[in-house]
Design a protein around this motif. Structure first.
Motif, PDB file in Angstrom:
ATOM      1  N   ASP A  65      -1.591  74.583  62.184  1.00 56.01           N
ATOM      2  CA  ASP A  65      -2.597  75.086  61.479  1.00 56.01           C
ATOM      3  C   ASP A  65      -3.757  74.985  62.467  1.00 56.01           C
ATOM      4  OD1 ASP A  65      -5.184  75.835  60.817  1.00 56.01           O
ATOM      5  OD2 ASP A  65      -5.622  73.561  59.337  1.00 56.01           O
ATOM      6  N   PRO A  66      -3.621  76.232  63.499  1.00 55.17           N
ATOM      7  CA  PRO A  66      -4.122  76.140  64.723  1.00 55.17           C
ATOM      8  C   PRO A  66      -5.547  74.993  64.968  1.00 55.17           C
ATOM      9  CG  PRO A  66      -4.594  78.913  63.401  1.00 55.17           C
ATOM     10  CD  PRO A  66      -3.629  77.799  62.466  1.00 55.17           C
ATOM     11  N   HIS A  67      -6.285  75.580  63.369  1.00 59.28           N
ATOM     12  CA  HIS A  67      -7.398  75.158  63.266  1.00 59.28           C
ATOM     13  C   HIS A  67      -7.688  72.698  63.967  1.00 59.28           C
ATOM     14  CE1 HIS A  67      -9.349  78.536  62.834  1.00 59.28           C
ATOM     15  NE2 HIS A  67      -9.117  78.487  61.459  1.00 59.28           N
ATOM     16  N   SER A  68      -6.183  72.957  63.724  1.00 59.15           N
ATOM     17  CA  SER A  68      -5.693  71.062  63.886  1.00 59.15           C
ATOM     18  C   SER A  68      -5.808  71.274  64.941  1.00 59.15           C
ATOM     19  CB  SER A  68      -5.200  71.290  63.038  1.00 59.15           C
ATOM     20  OG  SER A  68      -3.279  71.310  64.053  1.00 59.15           O
ATOM     21  N   VAL A  69      -6.190  72.042  66.600  1.00 57.33           N
ATOM     22  CA  VAL A  69      -5.979  72.432  68.171  1.00 57.33           C
ATOM     23  C   VAL A  69      -6.964  72.019  68.172  1.00 57.33           C
ATOM     24  CG1 VAL A  69      -5.082  72.899  69.572  1.00 57.33           C
ATOM     25  CG2 VAL A  69      -4.094  72.967  67.793  1.00 57.33           C
ATOM     26  N   GLU A  70      -7.614  71.542  69.079  1.00 59.15           N
ATOM     27  CA  GLU A  70      -8.764  71.508  69.639  1.00 59.15           C
ATOM     28  C   GLU A  70      -8.722  72.184  70.762  1.00 59.15           C
ATOM     29  OE1 GLU A  70     -11.788  68.827  71.824  1.00 59.15           O
ATOM     30  OE2 GLU A  70     -10.647  67.046  71.384  1.00 59.15           O
ATOM     31  N   PHE A  71      -8.660  73.564  71.364  1.00 61.55           N
ATOM     32  CA  PHE A  71      -8.887  74.581  72.004  1.00 61.55           C
ATOM     33  C   PHE A  71     -10.199  74.124  73.232  1.00 61.55           C
ATOM     34  CE2 PHE A  71      -5.897  76.511  69.195  1.00 61.55           C
ATOM     35  CZ  PHE A  71      -4.667  76.383  69.971  1.00 61.55           C
ATOM     36  N   ARG A  72     -10.253  74.285  74.535  1.00 57.50           N
ATOM     37  CA  ARG A  72     -11.451  74.031  75.095  1.00 57.50           C
ATOM     38  C   ARG A  72     -10.730  74.938  76.115  1.00 57.50           C
ATOM     39  NH1 ARG A  72     -11.322  67.768  76.527  1.00 57.50           N
ATOM     40  NH2 ARG A  72     -11.881  66.466  74.136  1.00 57.50           N
ATOM     41  N   ILE A  73     -11.829  75.656  76.210  1.00 56.17           N
ATOM     42  CA  ILE A  73     -11.578  77.314  77.464  1.00 56.17           C
ATOM     43  C   ILE A  73     -12.490  76.491  78.457  1.00 56.17           C
ATOM     44  CG2 ILE A  73     -11.928  79.541  77.208  1.00 56.17           C
ATOM     45  CD1 ILE A  73     -11.670  80.068  74.447  1.00 56.17           C
ATOM     46  N   GLY A  74     -12.038  76.750  79.683  1.00 57.70           N
ATOM     47  CA  GLY A  74     -11.961  77.168  80.956  1.00 57.70           C
ATOM     48  C   GLY A  74     -11.011  76.635  81.662  1.00 57.70           C
ATOM     49  N   ARG A  75     -11.901  76.641  82.602  1.00 55.92           N
ATOM     50  CA  ARG A  75     -11.012  75.218  83.463  1.00 55.92           C
ATOM     51  C   ARG A  75     -10.600  73.741  83.693  1.00 55.92           C
ATOM     52  NH1 ARG A  75     -13.421  77.434  90.145  1.00 55.92           N
ATOM     53  NH2 ARG A  75     -14.859  76.949  89.071  1.00 55.92           N
ATOM     54  N   SER A  76      -9.154  73.880  83.828  1.00 55.91           N
ATOM     55  CA  SER A  76      -9.246  72.707  83.959  1.00 55.91           C
ATOM     56  C   SER A  76     -10.383  71.220  84.856  1.00 55.91           C
ATOM     57  CB  SER A  76      -7.874  71.906  83.988  1.00 55.91           C
ATOM     58  OG  SER A  76      -7.190  71.595  85.786  1.00 55.91           O
ATOM     59  N   TYR A  77     -10.476  71.910  86.021  1.00 51.24           N
ATOM     60  CA  TYR A  77     -11.085  70.729  87.039  1.00 51.24           C
ATOM     61  C   TYR A  77     -12.582  70.551  86.963  1.00 51.24           C
ATOM     62  CZ  TYR A  77     -13.308  69.013  91.436  1.00 51.24           C
ATOM     63  OH  TYR A  77     -14.020  67.837  92.033  1.00 51.24           O
ATOM     64  N   ASP A  78     -13.118  72.342  85.856  1.00 47.24           N
ATOM     65  CA  ASP A  78     -14.140  71.330  84.971  1.00 47.24           C
ATOM     66  C   ASP A  78     -14.247  70.980  84.105  1.00 47.24           C
ATOM     67  OD1 ASP A  78     -15.415  73.417  87.673  1.00 47.24           O
ATOM     68  OD2 ASP A  78     -15.047  74.810  86.346  1.00 47.24           O
ATOM     69  N   PHE A  80     -12.547  68.221  83.449  1.00 44.26           N
ATOM     70  CA  PHE A  80     -11.832  67.085  83.262  1.00 44.26           C
ATOM     71  C   PHE A  80     -13.101  66.316  83.782  1.00 44.26           C
ATOM     72  CE2 PHE A  80     -11.425  63.930  86.532  1.00 44.26           C
ATOM     73  CZ  PHE A  80     -10.678  62.619  85.814  1.00 44.26           C
ATOM     74  N   LYS A  81     -14.166  66.493  84.290  1.00 45.74           N
ATOM     75  CA  LYS A  81     -15.516  66.289  84.703  1.00 45.74           C
ATOM     76  C   LYS A  81     -15.873  65.325  83.434  1.00 45.74           C
ATOM     77  CE  LYS A  81     -15.955  69.005  88.697  1.00 45.74           C
ATOM     78  NZ  LYS A  81     -17.238  69.970  89.687  1.00 45.74           N
ATOM     79  N   GLN A  82     -16.276  66.077  82.550  1.00 45.66           N
ATOM     80  CA  GLN A  82     -17.069  66.134  80.903  1.00 45.66           C
ATOM     81  C   GLN A  82     -15.595  64.870  80.627  1.00 45.66           C
ATOM     82  OE1 GLN A  82     -19.970  66.354  80.324  1.00 45.66           O
ATOM     83  NE2 GLN A  82     -19.249  65.165  78.504  1.00 45.66           N
ATOM     84  N   ALA A  83     -14.475  65.942  80.238  1.00 48.47           N
ATOM     85  CA  ALA A  83     -13.395  64.464  79.769  1.00 48.47           C
ATOM     86  C   ALA A  83     -13.639  62.783  80.450  1.00 48.47           C
ATOM     87  CB  ALA A  83     -12.519  64.476  79.914  1.00 48.47           C
ATOM     88  N   GLU A  84     -13.890  63.093  81.612  1.00 46.64           N
ATOM     89  CA  GLU A  84     -14.014  61.162  81.750  1.00 46.64           C
ATOM     90  C   GLU A  84     -15.236  60.715  82.092  1.00 46.64           C
ATOM     91  OE1 GLU A  84     -12.906  60.073  86.562  1.00 46.64           O
ATOM     92  OE2 GLU A  84     -13.776  62.032  86.677  1.00 46.64           O
ATOM     93  N   CYS A 109      -5.424  65.913  88.176  1.00 44.64           N
ATOM     94  CA  CYS A 109      -6.659  64.469  87.966  1.00 44.64           C
ATOM     95  C   CYS A 109      -6.777  64.230  86.933  1.00 44.64           C
ATOM     96  CB  CYS A 109      -8.057  65.553  88.803  1.00 44.64           C
ATOM     97  SG  CYS A 109      -8.368  67.173  87.572  1.00 44.64           S
ATOM     98  N   TRP A 110      -6.270  65.395  85.843  1.00 48.53           N
ATOM     99  CA  TRP A 110      -5.803  64.387  84.579  1.00 48.53           C
ATOM    100  C   TRP A 110      -4.959  62.910  84.394  1.00 48.53           C
ATOM    101  CZ3 TRP A 110      -9.287  65.955  80.104  1.00 48.53           C
ATOM    102  CH2 TRP A 110      -9.628  67.134  80.161  1.00 48.53           C
ATOM    103  N   ALA A 111      -4.496  62.684  84.973  1.00 47.46           N
ATOM    104  CA  ALA A 111      -3.179  61.812  84.508  1.00 47.46           C
ATOM    105  C   ALA A 111      -4.466  60.386  84.487  1.00 47.46           C
ATOM    106  CB  ALA A 111      -2.821  61.672  86.282  1.00 47.46           C
ATOM    107  N   ARG A 112      -5.100  60.584  85.044  1.00 46.44           N
ATOM    108  CA  ARG A 112      -6.294  59.452  85.280  1.00 46.44           C
ATOM    109  C   ARG A 112      -6.963  58.819  84.123  1.00 46.44           C
ATOM    110  NH1 ARG A 112      -7.820  55.777  88.948  1.00 46.44           N
ATOM    111  NH2 ARG A 112      -9.850  54.896  88.259  1.00 46.44           N
TER     112      ARG A 112
END
Length: 202
Positions: A65-78, A80-84, A109-112
């Motif tokens: 089910d593709p809706h079971s995956v959370e897609f975040r569209i954008g650059r990983s570095y940008d 990351f700031k919110q995820a951190e 940087c996501w290794a953090r």
């Protein structure tokens, strides 16, 4: 993929760079339906036309089910700031975005947010994409709490053995990777012309 089956992770899984979703489907297939962890995918979805729709279709064709995956569209570095800020955590991170050295360094940087004992995997750790090698090797030299587990073909697998005292990627790393990127591109161009490598994106 065998490492995912062996470790039986239950926490969040992150894929940075999904192309058409083929590897994503294989990773999801390592888990039974009721025991599958939450998957997050980060991608600009500009790699080719209708990329997001093709990824969704690929997942459906593989029985997911593709809706079971959370897609975040954008650059990983940008992103990351919110995820951190929200202190997200992951058991497994798969990096397969743009292979230029500066972009790989940004993805690292996501290794953090990787849990202690979690795995970090980088695709295309080959001479054809030397930017991945340079960024990963610098990362490993700088952080003794990360241990190289195995290199299987073009996949480099790293385990986080302990929490980091300092950020995984600092401004010195970004500057280093940014300055080195055009030099690696030049080297790759020369090597292609004399037939040492077939292709590459440094």
């Amino acid at each position: 993929m065998g490492l995912l089956r062996q470790n039986k992770f239950t926490g969040n899984h992150l894929e940075i760079g999904t192309a058409a979703g083929g590897t994503l489907a294989k990773m999801m297939g390592c888990y039974e339906e009721g025991a599958r962890p939450h998957f997050v995918v980060i991608d600009t979805m500009t790699y080719f036309a209708n990329q997001h729709e093709l990824v969704m279709a690929n997942l459906r064709e593989n029985g997911f089910d593709p809706h079971s995956v959370e897609f975040r569209i954008g650059r990983s570095y940008d992103l990351f700031k919110q995820a951190e800020k929200t202190m997200e955590q992951y058991d497994f991170i798969f990096i397969d975005g743009a292979h230029k050295c500066r972009y790989v360094m940004q993805d690292l940087c996501w290794a953090r947010l990787l849990r202690k004992g979690g795995l970090l995997c980088l695709d295309d750790y080959t001479l054809n994409t030397r930017g991945v090698i340079v960024a990963a090797n610098r990362f490993l030299r700088k952080h003794v709490n990360y241990l190289k587990v195995v290199l299987v073909g073009k996949f480099l697998v790293i385990r986080k053995c302990d929490e980091s005292v300092t950020p995984e990627v600092g401004w010195d790393d970004y500057c280093y990777a940014t300055m080195l990127t055009p030099l690696l591109q030049l080297r790759n161009s020369i090597e292609k012309r004399i037939g040492l490598v077939r292709d590459g994106n440094q």
